[in-house]
Design an enzyme around this catalytic site. Sequence first.
Site, PDB file in Angstrom:
ATOM      1  N   HIS A 230       0.850  -1.188   0.000  1.00 26.57           N
ATOM      2  CA  HIS A 230       0.000   0.000   0.000  1.00 26.57           C
ATOM      3  C   HIS A 230       0.886   1.239   0.000  1.00 26.57           C
ATOM      4  O   HIS A 230       1.621   1.468   0.962  1.00 26.57           O
ATOM      5  CB  HIS A 230      -0.885  -0.017   1.248  1.00 26.57           C
ATOM      6  CG  HIS A 230      -2.045   0.918   1.202  1.00 26.57           C
ATOM      7  ND1 HIS A 230      -1.898   2.281   1.138  1.00 26.57           N
ATOM      8  CD2 HIS A 230      -3.381   0.681   1.198  1.00 26.57           C
ATOM      9  CE1 HIS A 230      -3.089   2.843   1.108  1.00 26.57           C
ATOM     10  NE2 HIS A 230      -3.999   1.899   1.148  1.00 26.57           N
TER      11      HIS A 230
ATOM     12  N   HIS B  58      -1.420   3.851  11.354  1.00 27.13           N
ATOM     13  CA  HIS B  58      -0.084   4.427  11.385  1.00 27.13           C
ATOM     14  C   HIS B  58       0.002   5.612  12.342  1.00 27.13           C
ATOM     15  O   HIS B  58      -1.009   6.168  12.763  1.00 27.13           O
ATOM     16  CB  HIS B  58       0.372   4.841   9.984  1.00 27.13           C
ATOM     17  CG  HIS B  58      -0.360   6.011   9.403  1.00 27.13           C
ATOM     18  ND1 HIS B  58      -1.650   5.971   8.982  1.00 27.13           N
ATOM     19  CD2 HIS B  58       0.057   7.280   9.160  1.00 27.13           C
ATOM     20  CE1 HIS B  58      -2.027   7.136   8.506  1.00 27.13           C
ATOM     21  NE2 HIS B  58      -1.022   7.960   8.607  1.00 27.13           N
TER      22      HIS B  58
ATOM     23  N   GLU C  40      -1.887  15.969  10.319  1.00 31.92           N
ATOM     24  CA  GLU C  40      -2.829  15.837   9.213  1.00 31.92           C
ATOM     25  C   GLU C  40      -4.197  16.398   9.585  1.00 31.92           C
ATOM     26  O   GLU C  40      -4.785  16.012  10.594  1.00 31.92           O
ATOM     27  CB  GLU C  40      -3.001  14.361   8.836  1.00 31.92           C
ATOM     28  CG  GLU C  40      -1.705  13.645   8.493  1.00 31.92           C
ATOM     29  CD  GLU C  40      -1.890  12.143   8.343  1.00 31.92           C
ATOM     30  OE1 GLU C  40      -3.017  11.654   8.592  1.00 31.92           O
ATOM     31  OE2 GLU C  40      -0.920  11.456   7.992  1.00 31.92           O
TER      32      GLU C  40
ATOM     33  N   HIS D  59      -5.432  14.819  13.094  1.00 37.05           N
ATOM     34  CA  HIS D  59      -4.541  13.839  13.701  1.00 37.05           C
ATOM     35  C   HIS D  59      -3.164  14.485  13.790  1.00 37.05           C
ATOM     36  O   HIS D  59      -2.447  14.567  12.791  1.00 37.05           O
ATOM     37  CB  HIS D  59      -4.492  12.560  12.858  1.00 37.05           C
ATOM     38  CG  HIS D  59      -5.816  11.916  12.675  1.00 37.05           C
ATOM     39  ND1 HIS D  59      -6.177  11.236  11.523  1.00 37.05           N
ATOM     40  CD2 HIS D  59      -6.894  11.842  13.490  1.00 37.05           C
ATOM     41  CE1 HIS D  59      -7.402  10.773  11.637  1.00 37.05           C
ATOM     42  NE2 HIS D  59      -7.864  11.139  12.823  1.00 37.05           N
TER      43      HIS D  59
ATOM     44  N   HIS E 261      -3.780   6.527  14.324  1.00 33.30           N
ATOM     45  CA  HIS E 261      -5.082   6.568  13.660  1.00 33.30           C
ATOM     46  C   HIS E 261      -5.084   5.568  12.516  1.00 33.30           C
ATOM     47  O   HIS E 261      -4.089   4.910  12.230  1.00 33.30           O
ATOM     48  CB  HIS E 261      -5.399   7.984  13.170  1.00 33.30           C
ATOM     49  CG  HIS E 261      -4.369   8.571  12.254  1.00 33.30           C
ATOM     50  ND1 HIS E 261      -3.158   9.054  12.688  1.00 33.30           N
ATOM     51  CD2 HIS E 261      -4.360   8.745  10.905  1.00 33.30           C
ATOM     52  CE1 HIS E 261      -2.455   9.513  11.673  1.00 33.30           C
ATOM     53  NE2 HIS E 261      -3.159   9.324  10.561  1.00 33.30           N
TER      54      HIS E 261
END
Length: 441
Positions: free
Chosen positions: A299, A342, A348, A372, A378
């Site tokens: 990913h 992560h 963010e 976050h 999160h």
Amino acid sequence: MSGGSEQARKTAEGLEYLTGFGNEHSSEAVPGALPIGRNSPQRSPLGLYAEQLSGSAFTEPRSHNRRSWLYRIRPSAAHPRFTLAADNGALRSAPFTEAPADPNRLRWNPLPDPAPGTDFLAGLWTLGGNGDATQRSGMAIHLYSANASMTDRAFSDSDGELLIVPERGGLLLRTEFGLLSARPGEMALIPRGVRFRVELQDETARGYVCENYGRPFELPDLGPIGANGLAAARDFRAPVASYEDAERPTEVLNKFCGNLWTATYDHSPLDVVAWHGTHVPYVYDLRSFNVLGSISYDHPDPSIFTVLTSPSDTAGLAGVDFVVFAPRWLVGEDTFRPPYFHRNVMSEYMGLIDGAYDAKAEGFVPGGGSLHNMMSAHGPDRETFDRASAAELKPQKIDDGLAFMFETRWPITATAQAAGADHLQGGYDDVWQGLERHFRA
């Protein structure tokens, strides 16, 4: 009266845009208004005044230098004294010291509807930010909710550039350079110091604003990606020159070192008949973003979705990135499809323009947002995790949502009004409850 009315009409409809990002552009509302071969001739054509607007220091490298020449009816210097505005409303500026920086995960519902007669400027509401506007570092996050057009007043921001992301209702941005139309699914950028007025194209308007105090946004380097991918320079659209020749009182507000200052001109400051340069407003359709991703396994990090970046003094560590999660195909095998769990050294703030976000089952709605901060853990909520863990890994098209992120190297400190807002969700942490233990030794 307004000059170039037919050009203005076509520009408002999204026609006759110039194209390209960061390139030298030029436009004239009246043929012959642009001088040939000289930026500041002894006498500018048509009795206009030549004026340079510099968005960077004169001696910055050519690739970073931002400046435009404006040929206008009256020079900007012809204005009365500015005075401190009586009230900044809900607009705040860095440094953010009203409340301590919070490591907890926070999420807000959309802004409540404003009082009747609220225009874009009056409807700005600051969520938080970082840095110091007087030192030209950091950023601020604002939301806006409006139900009226700005009338006989204009706004400019000396502290930073404004990246505007509409979520509800279209905006017609009347700038010194001409007109830009920005609807939900698009973003608009107003460079530092450029005067503009916001008119609504629908009954109401709502959205997000990133105020970037640092280096101007630019396209990120592509590195191993090669020549093509992410946002294409040709898809950024600059306005066609369109001027106002209006001899009537106009309030001009300037955000300077965190405060609003006001002066009443006897004419419209949007009187530029022709221009050329690189310090230019623009609009970009977020759905034209060329999404890249894995076609084998694993990913990719969300940095692969970066539209624009404001570099810092550390390579690869942005003052602020603007990231979009546009419609895309997921085809990777042997991988967890939604964004993974992560913790991140970057902070963010995420907003939703339309539809749903693939990492959240509920609670994250258009017009809302989540914060976050750096190193706060999160990822997908429990329902999304359970569903994604058991999903068949076949090609999947994600086209039912449009989300974005303002990502910054510094913690985002919420304002007191954001930390105590009625639309702050009280149970955001609950979305991760019930993530059961599956480990067996």
